[in-house]
Design an enzyme around this catalytic site. Sequence first.
Site, PDB file in Angstrom:
ATOM      1  N   GLN A  46      34.383  15.963 -45.882  1.00 34.76           N
ATOM      2  CA  GLN A  46      35.225  14.820 -46.253  1.00 34.76           C
ATOM      3  C   GLN A  46      35.302  13.855 -45.069  1.00 34.76           C
ATOM      4  O   GLN A  46      35.885  12.785 -45.179  1.00 34.76           O
ATOM      5  CB  GLN A  46      36.637  15.299 -46.579  1.00 34.76           C
ATOM      6  CG  GLN A  46      36.697  16.246 -47.753  1.00 34.76           C
ATOM      7  CD  GLN A  46      38.057  16.926 -47.846  1.00 34.76           C
ATOM      8  OE1 GLN A  46      39.022  16.339 -48.297  1.00 34.76           O
ATOM      9  NE2 GLN A  46      38.133  18.151 -47.385  1.00 34.76           N
ATOM     10  N   ASN A  47      34.746  14.279 -43.927  1.00 34.01           N
ATOM     11  CA  ASN A  47      34.871  13.466 -42.713  1.00 34.01           C
ATOM     12  C   ASN A  47      33.813  12.374 -42.668  1.00 34.01           C
ATOM     13  O   ASN A  47      32.767  12.477 -43.308  1.00 34.01           O
ATOM     14  CB  ASN A  47      34.755  14.360 -41.478  1.00 34.01           C
ATOM     15  CG  ASN A  47      35.879  15.373 -41.425  1.00 34.01           C
ATOM     16  OD1 ASN A  47      36.887  15.200 -42.101  1.00 34.01           O
ATOM     17  ND2 ASN A  47      35.700  16.414 -40.637  1.00 34.01           N
ATOM     18  N   ASP A  59      32.782  11.205 -39.556  1.00 32.73           N
ATOM     19  CA  ASP A  59      32.532  11.103 -38.116  1.00 32.73           C
ATOM     20  C   ASP A  59      31.114  11.469 -37.697  1.00 32.73           C
ATOM     21  O   ASP A  59      30.762  11.329 -36.518  1.00 32.73           O
ATOM     22  CB  ASP A  59      33.557  11.967 -37.348  1.00 32.73           C
ATOM     23  CG  ASP A  59      33.622  13.411 -37.841  1.00 32.73           C
ATOM     24  OD1 ASP A  59      32.564  13.948 -38.242  1.00 32.73           O
ATOM     25  OD2 ASP A  59      34.718  14.003 -37.824  1.00 32.73           O
ATOM     26  N   HIS A  70      32.845  11.283 -48.399  1.00 29.51           N
ATOM     27  CA  HIS A  70      33.588  10.027 -48.222  1.00 29.51           C
ATOM     28  C   HIS A  70      32.777   8.967 -47.485  1.00 29.51           C
ATOM     29  O   HIS A  70      33.336   8.081 -46.842  1.00 29.51           O
ATOM     30  CB  HIS A  70      34.921  10.301 -47.502  1.00 29.51           C
ATOM     31  CG  HIS A  70      35.900  11.076 -48.353  1.00 29.51           C
ATOM     32  ND1 HIS A  70      36.925  11.833 -47.827  1.00 29.51           N
ATOM     33  CD2 HIS A  70      35.994  11.202 -49.705  1.00 29.51           C
ATOM     34  CE1 HIS A  70      37.614  12.394 -48.829  1.00 29.51           C
ATOM     35  NE2 HIS A  70      37.060  12.029 -49.965  1.00 29.51           N
ATOM     36  N   GLY A  82      39.581  23.415 -42.168  1.00 30.16           N
ATOM     37  CA  GLY A  82      40.328  22.245 -41.689  1.00 30.16           C
ATOM     38  C   GLY A  82      40.606  21.201 -42.747  1.00 30.16           C
ATOM     39  O   GLY A  82      40.604  20.011 -42.457  1.00 30.16           O
ATOM     40  N   ASN A 139      42.056  27.750 -41.149  1.00 27.17           N
ATOM     41  CA  ASN A 139      43.058  26.694 -40.965  1.00 27.17           C
ATOM     42  C   ASN A 139      44.246  27.338 -40.270  1.00 27.17           C
ATOM     43  O   ASN A 139      44.686  28.413 -40.669  1.00 27.17           O
ATOM     44  CB  ASN A 139      43.488  26.140 -42.343  1.00 27.17           C
ATOM     45  CG  ASN A 139      44.225  24.818 -42.256  1.00 27.17           C
ATOM     46  OD1 ASN A 139      45.107  24.650 -41.419  1.00 27.17           O
ATOM     47  ND2 ASN A 139      43.873  23.882 -43.116  1.00 27.17           N
TER      48      ASN A 139
HETATM   49  P1  NAD Z   1      43.129  17.001 -44.343  1.00 29.31           P
HETATM   50  O1  NAD Z   1      43.814  16.771 -45.618  1.00 29.31           O
HETATM   51  O2  NAD Z   1      41.757  17.537 -44.410  1.00 29.31           O
HETATM   52  O3  NAD Z   1      44.172  17.907 -43.382  1.00 29.31           O
HETATM   53  C1  NAD Z   1      43.884  18.383 -42.107  1.00 29.31           C
HETATM   54  C2  NAD Z   1      43.970  19.921 -42.132  1.00 29.31           C
HETATM   55  O4  NAD Z   1      43.421  20.422 -40.935  1.00 29.31           O
HETATM   56  C3  NAD Z   1      45.406  20.463 -42.224  1.00 29.31           C
HETATM   57  O5  NAD Z   1      45.475  21.441 -43.235  1.00 29.31           O
HETATM   58  C4  NAD Z   1      45.639  21.104 -40.837  1.00 29.31           C
HETATM   59  O6  NAD Z   1      46.457  22.265 -40.912  1.00 29.31           O
HETATM   60  C5  NAD Z   1      44.233  21.464 -40.440  1.00 29.31           C
HETATM   61  N1  NAD Z   1      43.994  21.534 -38.990  1.00 29.31           N
HETATM   62  C6  NAD Z   1      44.625  20.858 -37.991  1.00 29.31           C
HETATM   63  N2  NAD Z   1      44.092  21.198 -36.802  1.00 29.31           N
HETATM   64  C7  NAD Z   1      43.105  22.073 -37.061  1.00 29.31           C
HETATM   65  C8  NAD Z   1      42.171  22.786 -36.231  1.00 29.31           C
HETATM   66  N3  NAD Z   1      42.145  22.618 -34.894  1.00 29.31           N
HETATM   67  N4  NAD Z   1      41.291  23.611 -36.830  1.00 29.31           N
HETATM   68  C9  NAD Z   1      41.293  23.791 -38.177  1.00 29.31           C
HETATM   69  N5  NAD Z   1      42.158  23.148 -38.999  1.00 29.31           N
HETATM   70  C10 NAD Z   1      43.032  22.302 -38.442  1.00 29.31           C
HETATM   71  O7  NAD Z   1      42.892  15.771 -43.542  1.00 29.31           O
HETATM   72  P2  NAD Z   1      43.777  14.473 -43.446  1.00 29.31           P
HETATM   73  O8  NAD Z   1      43.947  14.272 -42.022  1.00 29.31           O
HETATM   74  O9  NAD Z   1      44.939  14.562 -44.339  1.00 29.31           O
HETATM   75  O10 NAD Z   1      42.759  13.389 -44.012  1.00 29.31           O
HETATM   76  C11 NAD Z   1      42.603  13.012 -45.344  1.00 29.31           C
HETATM   77  C12 NAD Z   1      41.248  12.351 -45.530  1.00 29.31           C
HETATM   78  O11 NAD Z   1      40.879  11.460 -44.451  1.00 29.31           O
HETATM   79  C13 NAD Z   1      40.139  13.361 -45.584  1.00 29.31           C
HETATM   80  O12 NAD Z   1      39.140  12.857 -46.383  1.00 29.31           O
HETATM   81  C14 NAD Z   1      39.699  13.388 -44.148  1.00 29.31           C
HETATM   82  O13 NAD Z   1      38.460  14.000 -43.955  1.00 29.31           O
HETATM   83  C15 NAD Z   1      39.744  11.912 -43.764  1.00 29.31           C
HETATM   84  N6  NAD Z   1      39.826  11.830 -42.287  1.00 29.31           N
HETATM   85  C16 NAD Z   1      38.649  12.042 -41.629  1.00 29.31           C
HETATM   86  C17 NAD Z   1      38.636  12.103 -40.254  1.00 29.31           C
HETATM   87  C18 NAD Z   1      37.280  12.352 -39.599  1.00 29.31           C
HETATM   88  O14 NAD Z   1      36.261  11.838 -40.083  1.00 29.31           O
HETATM   89  N7  NAD Z   1      37.238  13.154 -38.558  1.00 29.31           N
HETATM   90  C19 NAD Z   1      39.826  11.958 -39.528  1.00 29.31           C
HETATM   91  C20 NAD Z   1      41.023  11.699 -40.240  1.00 29.31           C
HETATM   92  C21 NAD Z   1      41.006  11.669 -41.636  1.00 29.31           C
END
Ligand code: NAD
Length: 258
Positions: A105-106, A108, A123, A191, A217
């Site tokens: 879903q990322n 990055d 996404h 995650g 998670n």
């Molecule tokens: P999400 O709904 O996927 O929630 C984040 C999850 O990661 C939570 O359940 C949390 O408990 C868990 N988490 C936190 N730290 C962790 C770790 N170190 N190891 C494993 N798990 C961990 O994500 P969101 O932030 O609610 O984002 C919603 C949407 O926006 C998604 O599509 C997401 O991928 C996107 N988004 C993408 C990025 C990126 O590309 N890196 C960053 C922010 C949001």
Amino acid sequence: MREIPKDVYRKAAGVLVSRGNAVALTGAGISVESGIPSFRGSQGMWAKYDPAEYATIGAFLLDPEKIWMMFSEMMGVLEKALPNAAHLGLAEMERMGILRSVITQNVDGLHQAAGSRRVIEYHGNPGELVCLSCWKRYPSREKIAGGIPPGCECGEILKPDVVLYGEPIPWGAREDAESEALACDVLLVIGTSAQVAPACDIPRIAKEHGAFIIEINPEETSLTRTVTDIHLPGTASAVMGRLVELLENTRKEPNLSH
Ligand code: NAD
Ligand code: ZN
């Protein structure tokens, strides 16, 4: 954070080795340890840009210049980020022949940077910009170098090719993700809070078709007590590092997988 008993790791590794044919579904949590904050928790840049206000297609259409302030800061954060042990571990599992694909879903690009070859970007990704008027596409780097907000030759302001809230999932990615969910025997859910639709349906689709669900998670999610078979509560890099080490040992000593 509570210690995960050794036999839970051994059981997860055993399932991965004996069943193979695994798929990973990753969310923002896998990249937190690479310095990219997730939406939930509102650390880092999300304290400044509330995703509910900025990451919607409605907001972009209303005021693209304003939303570009968020995009340009986000791209700066993404550019500096490096894959962590969890991204590298998934790439290693693909090389071992255990993992068939990653659905992320990322946006990055860290799975590709880690060496994963089959990555379904649910996404989208910000490497390209798209015009919502004439649908012409441009490479981001060149366009952004020319100034922000970048414009199309037709005069419209371009949008990074990522899915904002309110936009549909690209049909190719959705179709590929669903067929991977149907085909896999193990789904690693790493995650993700599984709250963003329709990505949150993927674990349920896999489970309904007989897949074993391993969730990594530090927190419990809506999946943990419903579809998850094994929950490994820890950070993605710590748990994946340990799991991959065990997979390597299990493959050397196959009797450990039973
Ligand atoms: P999400 O709904 O996927 O929630 C984040 C999850 O990661 C939570 O359940 C949390 O408990 C868990 N988490 C936190 N730290 C962790 C770790 N170190 N190891 C494993 N798990 C961990 O994500 P969101 O932030 O609610 O984002 C919603 C949407 O926006 C998604 O599509 C997401 O991928 C996107 N988004 C993408 C990025 C990126 O590309 N890196 C960053 C922010 C949001
Ligand atoms: Zn255009």
